[in-house]
Design a protein around this motif. Structure first.
Motif, PDB file in Angstrom:
ATOM      1  N   VAL A  82       0.891  -1.050   0.049  1.00  9.36           N
ATOM      2  CA  VAL A  82       0.030   0.000  -0.086  1.00  9.36           C
ATOM      3  C   VAL A  82       0.944   1.428   0.021  1.00  9.36           C
ATOM      4  O   VAL A  82       1.880   1.419   0.745  1.00  9.36           O
ATOM      5  CB  VAL A  82      -0.746   0.152   1.318  1.00  9.36           C
ATOM      6  CG1 VAL A  82      -1.571   1.399   1.531  1.00  9.36           C
ATOM      7  CG2 VAL A  82      -1.975  -0.844   1.142  1.00  9.36           C
ATOM      8  N   LEU A  83       0.613   2.311  -0.867  1.00 13.63           N
ATOM      9  CA  LEU A  83       1.395   3.386  -1.127  1.00 13.63           C
ATOM     10  C   LEU A  83       0.889   4.650  -0.341  1.00 13.63           C
ATOM     11  O   LEU A  83      -0.368   4.717  -0.392  1.00 13.63           O
ATOM     12  CB  LEU A  83       1.542   3.762  -2.517  1.00 13.63           C
ATOM     13  CG  LEU A  83       2.412   4.877  -2.996  1.00 13.63           C
ATOM     14  CD1 LEU A  83       3.818   4.603  -2.481  1.00 13.63           C
ATOM     15  CD2 LEU A  83       2.557   5.213  -4.451  1.00 13.63           C
ATOM     16  N   HIS A  84       1.720   5.209   0.421  1.00 15.73           N
ATOM     17  CA  HIS A  84       1.431   6.215   1.376  1.00 15.73           C
ATOM     18  C   HIS A  84       2.422   7.389   0.682  1.00 15.73           C
ATOM     19  O   HIS A  84       3.451   7.192   0.631  1.00 15.73           O
ATOM     20  CB  HIS A  84       1.848   6.188   2.809  1.00 15.73           C
ATOM     21  CG  HIS A  84       1.026   4.956   3.365  1.00 15.73           C
ATOM     22  ND1 HIS A  84      -0.452   5.141   3.721  1.00 15.73           N
ATOM     23  CD2 HIS A  84       1.391   3.752   3.698  1.00 15.73           C
ATOM     24  CE1 HIS A  84      -0.670   4.025   4.282  1.00 15.73           C
ATOM     25  NE2 HIS A  84       0.351   2.987   4.276  1.00 15.73           N
ATOM     26  N   PRO A  85       1.696   8.836   0.399  1.00 14.88           N
ATOM     27  CA  PRO A  85       0.346   8.950   0.743  1.00 14.88           C
ATOM     28  C   PRO A  85      -0.394   8.335  -0.203  1.00 14.88           C
ATOM     29  O   PRO A  85       0.169   7.845  -1.299  1.00 14.88           O
ATOM     30  CB  PRO A  85       0.430  10.573   0.713  1.00 14.88           C
ATOM     31  CG  PRO A  85       1.481  10.850  -0.252  1.00 14.88           C
ATOM     32  CD  PRO A  85       2.605  10.100   0.331  1.00 14.88           C
ATOM     33  N   ALA A  86      -1.668   8.232  -0.021  1.00 10.92           N
ATOM     34  CA  ALA A  86      -2.690   7.465  -0.986  1.00 10.92           C
ATOM     35  C   ALA A  86      -2.694   8.109  -2.433  1.00 10.92           C
ATOM     36  O   ALA A  86      -2.955   7.319  -3.482  1.00 10.92           O
ATOM     37  CB  ALA A  86      -4.144   7.360  -0.432  1.00 10.92           C
ATOM     38  N   GLU A 101       2.108  -1.423  12.514  1.00 10.84           N
ATOM     39  CA  GLU A 101       1.764  -0.357  11.687  1.00 10.84           C
ATOM     40  C   GLU A 101       2.680   0.722  11.623  1.00 10.84           C
ATOM     41  O   GLU A 101       3.638   0.754  12.537  1.00 10.84           O
ATOM     42  CB  GLU A 101       0.585   0.274  11.984  1.00 10.84           C
ATOM     43  CG  GLU A 101       0.340   0.915  13.163  1.00 10.84           C
ATOM     44  CD  GLU A 101      -0.844   1.895  13.402  1.00 10.84           C
ATOM     45  OE1 GLU A 101      -0.804   2.575  14.291  1.00 10.84           O
ATOM     46  OE2 GLU A 101      -1.865   1.919  12.677  1.00 10.84           O
ATOM     47  N   PRO A 135       2.110   6.941  12.596  1.00  9.81           N
ATOM     48  CA  PRO A 135       1.351   7.754  11.796  1.00  9.81           C
ATOM     49  C   PRO A 135       2.084   9.191  11.759  1.00  9.81           C
ATOM     50  O   PRO A 135       2.279   9.697  10.711  1.00  9.81           O
ATOM     51  CB  PRO A 135       0.077   8.287  12.567  1.00  9.81           C
ATOM     52  CG  PRO A 135      -0.238   6.951  13.207  1.00  9.81           C
ATOM     53  CD  PRO A 135       1.072   6.260  13.559  1.00  9.81           C
ATOM     54  N   LEU A 170       4.478   8.750   8.798  1.00 10.80           N
ATOM     55  CA  LEU A 170       4.236   8.922   7.503  1.00 10.80           C
ATOM     56  C   LEU A 170       3.778  10.457   7.184  1.00 10.80           C
ATOM     57  O   LEU A 170       4.027  10.827   6.077  1.00 10.80           O
ATOM     58  CB  LEU A 170       2.638   8.173   7.328  1.00 10.80           C
ATOM     59  CG  LEU A 170       2.738   6.665   7.602  1.00 10.80           C
ATOM     60  CD1 LEU A 170       1.483   6.110   7.307  1.00 10.80           C
ATOM     61  CD2 LEU A 170       3.678   6.049   6.129  1.00 10.80           C
ATOM     62  N   GLN A 171       3.643  10.983   8.300  1.00 14.32           N
ATOM     63  CA  GLN A 171       3.337  12.473   8.108  1.00 14.32           C
ATOM     64  C   GLN A 171       4.477  13.138   7.862  1.00 14.32           C
ATOM     65  O   GLN A 171       4.395  13.981   6.995  1.00 14.32           O
ATOM     66  CB  GLN A 171       2.630  13.140   9.593  1.00 14.32           C
ATOM     67  CG  GLN A 171       2.398  14.479   9.601  1.00 14.32           C
ATOM     68  CD  GLN A 171       1.964  15.105  10.759  1.00 14.32           C
ATOM     69  OE1 GLN A 171       1.732  14.309  11.558  1.00 14.32           O
ATOM     70  NE2 GLN A 171       1.888  16.301  10.980  1.00 14.32           N
ATOM     71  N   GLU A 178       5.662  12.394   4.232  1.00 14.48           N
ATOM     72  CA  GLU A 178       4.599  13.357   3.225  1.00 14.48           C
ATOM     73  C   GLU A 178       5.267  14.629   3.189  1.00 14.48           C
ATOM     74  O   GLU A 178       5.261  15.404   2.153  1.00 14.48           O
ATOM     75  CB  GLU A 178       3.254  13.346   3.652  1.00 14.48           C
ATOM     76  CG  GLU A 178       2.215  13.996   2.536  1.00 14.48           C
ATOM     77  CD  GLU A 178       0.874  13.705   3.046  1.00 14.48           C
ATOM     78  OE1 GLU A 178       0.178  14.331   2.170  1.00 14.48           O
ATOM     79  OE2 GLU A 178       0.490  13.049   3.812  1.00 14.48           O
ATOM     80  N   PRO A 208       7.861   9.084  -0.650  1.00 14.35           N
ATOM     81  CA  PRO A 208       6.880   7.716  -0.881  1.00 14.35           C
ATOM     82  C   PRO A 208       7.434   6.637   0.205  1.00 14.35           C
ATOM     83  O   PRO A 208       8.431   6.313   0.111  1.00 14.35           O
ATOM     84  CB  PRO A 208       7.062   7.478  -2.241  1.00 14.35           C
ATOM     85  CG  PRO A 208       7.577   8.505  -2.922  1.00 14.35           C
ATOM     86  CD  PRO A 208       8.537   9.201  -2.170  1.00 14.35           C
ATOM     87  N   GLU A 240       3.628   0.399   2.363  1.00 10.53           N
ATOM     88  CA  GLU A 240       3.664  -0.617   3.544  1.00 10.53           C
ATOM     89  C   GLU A 240       3.361  -1.826   3.085  1.00 10.53           C
ATOM     90  O   GLU A 240       2.446  -2.201   2.152  1.00 10.53           O
ATOM     91  CB  GLU A 240       2.414  -0.184   4.295  1.00 10.53           C
ATOM     92  CG  GLU A 240       2.058  -0.921   5.405  1.00 10.53           C
ATOM     93  CD  GLU A 240       0.830  -0.562   6.469  1.00 10.53           C
ATOM     94  OE1 GLU A 240       0.389  -1.463   7.296  1.00 10.53           O
ATOM     95  OE2 GLU A 240      -0.083   0.327   5.908  1.00 10.53           O
TER      96      GLU A 240
END
Length: 539
Positions: free
Chosen positions: A20-24, A94, A97, A100-101, A104, A109, A112
């Motif tokens: 799964v790529l972050h951010p979406a 996980e 967060p 991830l913030q 971004e 990129p 997950e």
């Protein structure tokens, strides 16, 4: 064409991890990948070149502090990797967060990996595909360099030589001097209408021939905006920076091919520049002197080379070690400033490190050096760099020592940054930072004259109670003590630097005094505590 992140995530070897790529909203199909690498080391960034997909099992991230995770993400983003892939589940349920913030925020990129896949198998499968792609790029780049060499042998202009590179890469190319003066340029056929850039032929700028440009023929104008990538490659000649190649790659062209072809063309373009603008004897002497310093040449060799580079053998000097995001740009700013002040200097770019030797007067040396530090801090331009200025050397024979101390100051600064609290780290400047190696003399002495076990034993004898308190209660007493001692025991100044109310600062100091056996001011313990505080955290 390049291999992009989206294609790699869809490969069976990695698709099995349910990525799964972050951010979406990130566009994986626009992110080229140069290589796939795997590591659990959080300080891996300096060992990467950029463009990698980094695989991480998440084990070390699970136990890392939030500030260490932020450093990890920031350093990888600065290095320019394509993406970070983190395996979740088990030790790391996980991706945090806040991590991830920050990713971004820094434009990194993050992928997950929600199922376990063998990283070795992933690297073998993907890197085999990347190697096949790279072989094709090398073959095309080698064809370009052979054609450029043929043009050079027939006495072609810089524009015509660059035209070969432009045709192979499908990109507009420009060769400039280190000061930004265009010396030659070319664009592929149909550039103006195909990619939105203005390919009109315009006459050379007045005086271009005198500045080492081709002097004949027309340049391609870069008046339009190119939607794509700009790749820059430095062109050195005999250790002296003579030019910079800019490759403007449109979206329809392959940036990986442009990068490889540009790098393979360095030698040919260096020879072409040598024909058009041979470096002066002074620049060659300076480059040779700096190579001798970097290689720790004998004193007689340094004294032999120094006069030709403008350095009297018995005059004081300092050597600065510079780590910068754009070292050549900063090199130009430093050299322009020193030249305007009539200060003798010699510079050399050794891989990612820029080394500059700076002459000082025989009288008032300390004051001039202090003014130099202030002037470097105020250099014009937006520079992301750390400049460490070594202690004054009495003569050119001691230049290698000044450089070693400057490098050690950079090492100590990095250690100190890792040990800072998250709040102070976020408040620290990310632009141009000038470090005085004389401010890290204690750490330098400790690193060179004491082994790690001796340093650890001394720190524990002086600060064991403080260290245990920090470890058990997640407090920051050691950092508080370091700042207070470095400020000359100035409580108000320390509170401002730590962003504390004065009352909170007093409470922390009282707790530190209780753990250390009382207020050390006015006692012989003050020096020992300060030494231990400066040594704490050294590897």
């Amino acid at each position: 064409m390049s291999v992009f992140l989206g294609e790699i995530l869809a490969h069976p070897a990695l698709a099995a991890a349910n990525p799964v790529l972050h951010p979406a909203g990130a566009d994986a199909d626009a992110q080229p990948v140069r290589w796939v690498h795997s590591s659990e080391v959080l300080d891996i960034a300096p060992l990467l070149r950029g463009g990698e997909l980094l695989l991480c099992g998440g084990i070390t991230l699970a136990t890392a502090t939030p500030s260490k995770r932020e450093d990890y993400v920031h350093e990888l983003a600065q290095r320019g990797i394509a993406a970070l892939a983190v395996e979740t589940g088990g030790a790391l349920p996980e991706i945090p967060p806040e991590m991830l913030q920050k990713a971004e925020e820094y434009g990194l990129p993050v992928v997950e990996l929600r199922k376990v896949v063998p990283f070795v198998g992933v690297m073998q499968a993907i890197n085999s595909m990347l190697v096949s792609e790279s072989v094709g790029h090398l073959q095309q780049a080698d064809a370009a360099t052979r054609a450029m060499a043929a043009e050079l042998a027939h006495g072609a202009s810089l524009d015509k030589i660059l035209g070969v590179l432009a045709g192979i890469t499908g990109s507009a190319v420009k060769l400039t001097s280190p000061w930004g003066v265009t010396m030659g340029s070319a664009a592929p056929e149909g550039w103006g209408s195909g990619v939105g850039a203005d390919a009109r032929e315009v006459p050379p700028k007045e005086g271009a021939a005198d500045d080492g440009g081709p002097g004949q023929g027309a340049h391609v104008g870069f008046n339009g905006t190119v939607d794509g990538t700009v790749i820059t490659v430095d062109i050195p000649v005999r250790g002296v920076l003579m030019g910079r190649l800019e490759v403007h790659v449109p979206d329809v062209a392959d940036p990986a091919l442009a990068q490889v072809a540009g790098e393979r063309a360095v030698d040919i373009l260096g020879l072409a520049l040598l024909q058009h603008t041979p470096p002066g004897l002074h620049a060659l002497a300076g480059a040779e002197l700096m190579r001798a310093v970097l290689n720790s040449a004998p004193e007689w060799r340094l004294e032999q080379l120094a006069p030709g580079a403008g350095f009297p053998t018995d005059s004081p000097l300092v050597v600065a070690a510079i780590h910068a995001a754009a070292p050549q740009e900063l090199r130009g700013a430093v050299e322009n400033f020193l030249s305007s002040e009539r200060i003798p200097c010699a510079a050399y770019l050794d891989e990612a490190e820029l080394v500059v030797m700076i002459g000082l007067p025989c009288t008032g040396t300390a004051g001039v050096r202090r003014q130099l530090l202030e002037s470097l801090q105020g250099l014009e331009g937006d520079h992301d760099a750390v400049i460490a200025v070594g202690p004054p050397a009495g003569a050119v024979a001691e230049a290698a020592w000044s450089l070693a101390e400057a490098r050690r100051a950079l090492e100590v600064r990095q250690i100190r940054r890792r040990n800072l609290s998250a709040r102070r780290r976020s408040a620290a400047a990310r632009g141009l930072v000038v470090v005085d190696a004389q401010d890290t003399a204690v750490e330098s002495l400790s690193l060179t004259c004491l082994d790690a076990s001796a340093r650890e034993a001394f720190v524990n004898r002086q600060l064991r109670a403080v260290l245990e308190h920090d470890a058990q209660r997640q407090s920051q007493l050691l950092e508080t003590l370091q700042v207070w001692l470095d400020s000359g025991c100035n409580t108000a100044q320390s509170a401002r630097e730590l962003h504390l109310e004065r009352q909170s600062m007093h409470h922390r100091l009282q707790r530190i005094f209780e753990l250390c056996g009382g207020d050390p001011r006015g006692t012989g313990r003050l020096a020992a505590l300060h030494l231990a505080a400066r040594m704490a955290g050294l590897p």
